[in-house]
Structure formats: C-alpha cells, structure tokens
Design an enzyme around this catalytic site. Structure first.
Site, short mmCIF file in Angstrom:
data_model
loop_
_atom_site.label_atom_id
_atom_site.label_comp_id
_atom_site.label_asym_id
_atom_site.label_seq_id
_atom_site.Cartn_x
_atom_site.Cartn_y
_atom_site.Cartn_z
N CYS A 20 0.84 -1.20 0.00
CA CYS A 20 0.00 0.00 0.00
C CYS A 20 0.88 1.25 0.00
O CYS A 20 1.78 1.38 0.84
CB CYS A 20 -0.92 0.01 1.22
SG CYS A 20 -1.95 -1.47 1.34
N TYR A 22 0.43 4.29 0.91
CA TYR A 22 0.39 5.23 2.03
C TYR A 22 0.82 4.61 3.35
O TYR A 22 0.74 5.25 4.40
CB TYR A 22 -1.01 5.84 2.18
CG TYR A 22 -2.13 4.83 2.35
CD1 TYR A 22 -2.19 3.99 3.45
CD2 TYR A 22 -3.15 4.74 1.40
CE1 TYR A 22 -3.22 3.08 3.61
CE2 TYR A 22 -4.20 3.84 1.55
CZ TYR A 22 -4.22 3.01 2.67
OH TYR A 22 -5.24 2.11 2.83
N GLY A 71 2.34 -4.83 9.71
CA GLY A 71 2.35 -5.93 8.78
C GLY A 71 1.02 -6.66 8.66
O GLY A 71 -0.04 -6.11 8.93
N ARG A 139 -4.05 0.60 -2.69
CA ARG A 139 -3.85 -0.70 -2.06
C ARG A 139 -3.62 -1.77 -3.14
O ARG A 139 -4.57 -2.30 -3.70
CB ARG A 139 -5.05 -1.06 -1.18
CG ARG A 139 -5.25 -0.09 -0.01
CD ARG A 139 -6.34 -0.57 0.95
NE ARG A 139 -5.99 -1.78 1.63
CZ ARG A 139 -5.23 -1.85 2.73
NH1 ARG A 139 -4.73 -0.75 3.26
NH2 ARG A 139 -4.96 -3.01 3.28
N ASP A 295 2.23 2.47 18.64
CA ASP A 295 2.27 1.85 17.32
C ASP A 295 2.73 2.84 16.25
O ASP A 295 3.29 2.44 15.22
CB ASP A 295 0.87 1.32 16.98
CG ASP A 295 0.84 0.62 15.64
OD1 ASP A 295 1.78 -0.14 15.35
OD2 ASP A 295 -0.12 0.83 14.88
N CYS A 336 -5.58 25.50 20.63
CA CYS A 336 -6.35 24.40 21.22
C CYS A 336 -7.02 24.84 22.51
O CYS A 336 -8.20 24.54 22.76
CB CYS A 336 -5.44 23.19 21.48
SG CYS A 336 -4.99 22.26 20.01
N CYS A 339 -10.19 26.71 21.98
CA CYS A 339 -11.21 26.05 21.16
C CYS A 339 -12.38 25.56 22.00
O CYS A 339 -12.19 24.95 23.07
CB CYS A 339 -10.60 24.88 20.40
SG CYS A 339 -11.78 23.97 19.36
N CYS A 345 -11.84 16.46 21.34
CA CYS A 345 -10.70 15.86 20.64
C CYS A 345 -9.40 15.93 21.41
O CYS A 345 -8.47 15.18 21.13
CB CYS A 345 -10.52 16.48 19.26
SG CYS A 345 -9.76 18.12 19.27
#
Length: 438
Positions: A20, A22, A71, A139, A295, A336, A339, A345
C-alpha cells in the site's frame, strides 16, 4: 494497582503481502536487513502471553485482551495462532476471559482461517477503503495488482463463519472526496462497524517523506505527502457521512468516531486514545520483543526496552513513558486551549500536530480545520441525540427528529422539489421519504 497497557503485538513485524502506497509502517522493513522472513520467536511469544495476562492480576477487569497486528499477522500462520489460543487458555486465570483482536488486510483469509477466528470469537478488523476504484487506488499487492475483490472474498468467508468484523477504512486524498460512495459501499457489504482512519504524512522541503513523528518541529516549507487527506475534505467527509448515519442508521451501523464524540457530548471520557486527554498506554510489541511507546512511534527514539527483560506493567509505568503520554495534553497549542471543542478531541493524535502555531508555540493538529467543521455541524444533532437518549426515546423517534431537522435546514437553504434527493440522505426522492415531515 498497576495501569493496564494495551499491547499491539506484531508477530511478523512489518512484513506484509500487500504494498500500500500510504503505509506509514513500510520503512520498518529496512531495519530487518536481509532477513527472508521475520517471525516472533517462541520465547518472545511465551513472554508476551504471560506478561500481558499478568497485567490483569488483581484487576476487576473480566476480559484480558490481546491485539494482533502487522504488517499482516495472518502470515504468522494458522497453526501458530492455534498454539497461541491454546497457550492463552492454559494460562488464563479463573474468572477471566481471553479476548483477541486481529487486524488483517483480508488477502489470505480463507474458510479455515474464518472458522478458526469464529470458533475463538476473535474481533477482526479488515482493511477496505471503499468501492474498487477507490480501494485499489493505493492498495496493491506486491505485483502491483488490485486487491479489492480478493479482500471482499476474505470478508465473505468471515461473515459466513459468523466472525465479528469491523471495517478499517483509511481515508486518503481520493476516497475522502466520495463520502457517500464509501459509506454506502461498506453498508452494501453488510458491514455494521466502521472505523475511518485519516492518512496524514508530512513531506519535507527536499521531498523526503518525514515518517518519523515529533523528531523535528514542522517548518513553513514542509508539505503533505500526495496521498494525505486534505483537512477540509476530511471535515466534509465526516459531515456527509454523519448526516446519513444520524438520519438513517443509528443503532444499526456503528461508526467509531461518531460513537466516541457522542460519549464526549455526554461528559464521558474517551475510550479511544486518539481523543483522550493523555495517551501512553498503547504499547507496540515488535516481533523480536522490542517494546515501543506507541504503534505510530516504532522508532529507536521511542524504544522502551525488550519484553524478555521487563514486564509490560513496568514499561507503562516507566517515567519516560508517563512523560510521553502526558505530552499530549502539555503540548497543546494556544489555539487548542481557546477552542470550544477541546473536550471532544483534546488536540487529536500528537503525530498529526504538523502545523506551525500562529504564535510559534506548540504545533497544531493538521486535521484541526476538518474537526472544527464537523464539530460545528454535528453539535446540535449530538445534543438532540443525547437529550433523546436521556428521556429513553426509541431510536426510530430520534432519527425522525433528525430527519425533520434535515428537512427544515433544506427548506431554509432553498425549496426542495418533490423529485429532489431527500435531505436526510436516504438515497430516496423527497416525495418517497421525508415529505410528510415538511
């Protein structure tokens, strides 16, 4: 009591059978040198299972979660996962249940895999980016061939076996411009749980993809990689999908982002690290036992150690990891803090903070304009949903209220013809849908 870490284990590291364009993880393969295959050794796997279960000792949590990613984790082999499940059960404490989550591109999923995943009640996330012309844009398999049809074949195996399936839909520069087509395609495949994941990658002025987040501050001459979502396109995508979901699919289709934000409007804490006030409890375990802060931060600067030397509970409580998690809130920009939607968020994922702050302070989330567009758009509907839930209104009545609101907004913006598409985005003509609500 120790904090419980969520471990994203990668039994074959970054090895994948797709290519892929991206993929933010693809550069990890360079670190494997000339290795033909990369597999988690038995001693690392055993330590992972034992250490993860040990985290729950003394905890009131009844479920012990394992998360398998890559993976492509199916490349570890079905026989290996049979051994994993057997060992988990041998070590499972009395009164607790082992739960497994498995993220796959679906390319190798056949009937045997599907029956195994169903038998052991795995929660499976399958990557699919929309209809063929959008999914196949970025993909490809290793030969450069399209993958959509084979992914759907894998999905059908999972569904036939009764596996719980989530769609993991990466929003890129192409499919983000077709919100209705993407959402309806996923629904047409019988998918009821959906995660929309924006693709965001920075490109330095010299053209090099800056895949390593937060190692240097964004510069005015930086630009985004060509497949990254545009923030305004992302906001419009969320608005369009939200309108169709809120008017027609509440209770039958579950969009993770909408569910998370709805919880924020009720005053609850986010369960997804992306929108939580702090992070740092989502560790990544590479195939060789190396443990990283997150991750998205699997780089030497964020390596915490090796599972063969320490327990997961020690990693998550290590001062450097605590600081890593706290930096999310401590690194908020002035924009932020001003806001109105910070509660929803909390500045988003730190890896997306790529825009220079107006005051030259902490960087701003690249997706901020899109988030603000969506929050403003969904504010009133969220309040309607929350108030209706508090008074225990049936779901059908809630959606009727929201469809009436959509009709009123449509009338204010101009006359709606009987043969025009209904403003509730059902796909029907106005006369055959919400005309009676006008």
């Amino acid at each position: 009591m120790n904090q419980i870490a969520h471990i994203m284990a990668k039994p074959v590291g970054a090895v994948c059978n797709l290519d892929c364009e991206y993929c933010y993880y693809i550069d990890r393969m360079a670190g494997y040198g000339a290795a033909r295959s990369v597999r988690m050794p038995d001693d690392v796997l055993e330590r992972h299972i034992r250490s993860n279960i040990a985290q729950y000792s003394g905890s009131q949590a009844r479920e012990i979660w394992f998360s398998w990613q890559g993976g492509e984790p199916s490349l570890y082999g079905l026989s290996a996962f049979r051994r994993i499940v057997a060992r988990q059960q041998e070590l499972c404490p009395r009164g607790k249940t082992i739960c497994n989550a498995f993220q796959t591109n679906g390319y190798t999923i056949d009937g045997d895999w599907a029956r195994f995943l169903a038998e052991h009640d795995f929660l499976v996330g399958i990557s699919i980016d929309g209809p063929p012309h959008l999914h196949d844009r970025f993909r490809h398999d290793r030969g450069g061939h399209p993958t959509h049809d084979r992914v759907v074949t894998g999905l059908r195996h999972l569904q036939a076996a009764g596996v719980r399936v989530n769609a993991l839909t990466a929003l890129n520069s192409d499919n983000v411009r077709e919100p209705t087509g993407v959402y309806r395609h996923l629904k047409s495949l019988g998918i009821e749980h959906i995660q929309f994941i924006p693709v965001v990658e920075r490109q330095k002025a010299d053209g090099v993809i800056a895949r390593v987040p937060q190692l240097d501050l964004p510069q005015p001459n930086d630009r985004m990689a060509g497949w990254s979502v545009d923030p305004n396109d992302y906001g419009r995508f969320l608005c369009v999908v939200f309108d169709e979901w809120s008017c027609n699919d509440i209770g039958s289709v579950f969009v993770q982002g909408f569910e998370e934000h709805l919880a924020a409007w009720t005053g609850q804490r986010a369960s997804l690290c992306l929108f939580a006030e702090t992070c740092g409890r989502g560790l990544a375990l590479d195939h060789n036992g190396d443990v990283y802060s997150c991750d998205h931060y699997v780089y030497p600067q964020y390596k915490q150690g090796n599972i063969l030397d320490s327990e997961f509970s020690e990693f998550v409580e290590d001062p450097s990891q605590v600081v890593f998690g706290q930096q999310k809130s401590e690194g908020l920009s002035a924009e932020c803090h001003e806001c109105n939607y910070l509660f929803a968020c909390h500045g988003g994922c730190p890896k997306h903070r790529l825009i220079v702050d107006r005051d030259g302070g902490h960087p701003v989330n690249y997706l901020c304009p899109g988030y603000q567009m969506f929050f403003r758009h969904a504010d009133d509907p969220f309040r309607i949903i929350v108030n209706s839930m508090r008074t225990r209104r049936p779901v059908d009545e809630i959606m009727t209220l929201l469809r009436r609101r959509a009709v009123e907004n449509g009338e204010r913006s101009g006359k709606i013809g009987r043969n025009d598409p209904c403003p509730c985005l059902s796909g029907l003509k106005f006369k055959r849908c919400c005309l009676h609500l006008a």
